[in-house]
Design an enzyme around this catalytic site. Structure first.
Site, mmCIF file in Angstrom:
data_model
loop_
_atom_site.group_PDB
_atom_site.id
_atom_site.type_symbol
_atom_site.label_atom_id
_atom_site.label_comp_id
_atom_site.label_asym_id
_atom_site.label_seq_id
_atom_site.Cartn_x
_atom_site.Cartn_y
_atom_site.Cartn_z
ATOM 1 N N CYS A 113 31.875 50.261 20.479
ATOM 2 C CA CYS A 113 32.595 48.987 20.503
ATOM 3 C C CYS A 113 31.702 47.797 20.862
ATOM 4 C CB CYS A 113 33.764 49.063 21.479
ATOM 5 S SG CYS A 113 34.923 50.399 21.111
ATOM 6 N N HIS A 241 35.541 42.100 23.022
ATOM 7 C CA HIS A 241 35.944 43.277 22.261
ATOM 8 C C HIS A 241 37.454 43.433 22.356
ATOM 9 C CE1 HIS A 241 36.646 47.204 20.806
ATOM 10 N NE2 HIS A 241 36.785 47.761 21.990
ATOM 11 N N ASN A 271 42.331 48.166 17.788
ATOM 12 C CA ASN A 271 40.943 48.318 18.212
ATOM 13 C C ASN A 271 40.130 48.790 17.006
ATOM 14 O OD1 ASN A 271 38.477 49.164 19.241
ATOM 15 N ND2 ASN A 271 39.341 50.169 21.022
#
Length: 315
Positions: A113, A241, A271
């Site tokens: 990520c 993020h 996500n």
């Protein structure tokens, strides 16, 4: 050597949208439960005929078009991804082939990520060192490929997509548009976010990640601003993020970015791992929520509990 700047950004998401109600028909969950836990409403899911390099190439082509740059002018391609199936050719080489780039350096970065902000720093360093003049920096992940769709703790989180930036050298009299990176990791907590096994599956210890992110990241983000010679109050936008709305919103507040637009793309995209920061940035630019020259904090964090952040000037 001169610094670098982002000339343009672009993003791409698959057409298929998976809603919370759709997920409720697959696992024991509900729209209310998902929204209350992670703030997500929808996510985009790629089909079996849409590999990661295709997502990445679409985003990169949009960024090149927005910058008005020819593909042949790119001499470096850096792709951040953790969902590549094959080891070789790597994702960057596959993207370069799709775009018809003649002879770029092509490398992948796997920091999950935090991948895009690591890749952006890598391209910035290459330009500063004179090893590249124009780079494509891409974050692309197909999280649906590594998700257990019977596990309600993870399948509600993920989405697929890609975001890209054209990075190029500044003029001699031009201020750098990408500040020095602040990056690091917490190796002893590598177990908190994992993509392991055959077939590979995504798993995480949600509470551990939440506690670490909400307590440890604010001072790191403030230190990133210091490296850019700014205070958090100077920021026009914060793009973290997009892991979980319950992480993004408290983090932005604790950083002290009181005047900033806060990216909340996780609500619509879920996500998307390495894609999440450039996806969210590109959408802010597309909607006109930030304008050319605005200082924007980018901060990725996640797998390996790695992190990387820099302040960039909006293209």
């Amino acid at each position: 050597m001169p610094g670098s700047r982002i000339a343009a950004v672009g993003h791409y998401q698959p057409a298929r949208v998976l809603t919370n109600d759709d997920l409720a028909g697959m696992v024991d969950t509900s729209d209310a439960w998902i929204r209350s836990r992670v703030g997500i409403r929808t996510r985009h899911i790629a089909g079996p005929e849409e590999p990661v390099d295709e997502l990445a190439a679409h985003a990169a082509a949009k960024a090149l078009a927005a910058a008005g740059r020819a593909p042949a002018s790119v001499d470096l391609v850096v792709v951040a991804t953790s969902t590549a199936i094959d080891r070789s050719p790597n994702m960057a080489a596959r993207v370069a082939a799709r775009l018809g780039l003649p002879s770029p350096a092509a490398l992948d970065v796997n920091v999950v990520c935090a991948g895009f902000t690591h890749a952006l720093a890598t391209a910035d360093h290459a330009v500063r060192a004179g090893a590249a003049t124009r780079a494509l920096v891409i974050g692309a992940d197909k999280m649906s490929d590594i998700t257990d769709w019977t596990d309600r703790t993870t399948c509600v989180l993920v989405g697929d997509g890609a975001g890209a930036a054209v990075v190029e050298a500044c003029g001699e009299d031009e201020e750098p548009g990408i500040s020095p990176v602040l990056w690091g990791s917490v190796p002893e907590m590598g177990h908190a976010v994992r993509i392991e096994g055959q077939p590979a599956r995504f798993a995480q210890e949600g509470q551990s990640v939440y506690r670490w992110a909400t307590t440890q990241l604010p001072p790191l983000a403030r230190a990133t601003c210091e490296r850019a010679g700014l205070t958090p109050a100077d920021l026009a936008a914060v793009v973290l993020h997009q892991a979980n709305l319950r992480i993004v919103e408290p983090l932005a507040e604790r950083i002290g970015a009181v005047n900033a637009v806060v990216a909340r793309d996780v609500v619509d995209s879920g996500n998307t791992s390495a894609a999440s920061v450039p996806l969210a940035l590109s959408k802010l630019v597309e909607r006109g929520e930030i304008v050319t020259g605005d200082p924007v904090l980018l901060f990725g964090f996640g797998g390996n509990l790695s992190y990387a952040g820099q302040v960039v000037r909006c293209p």
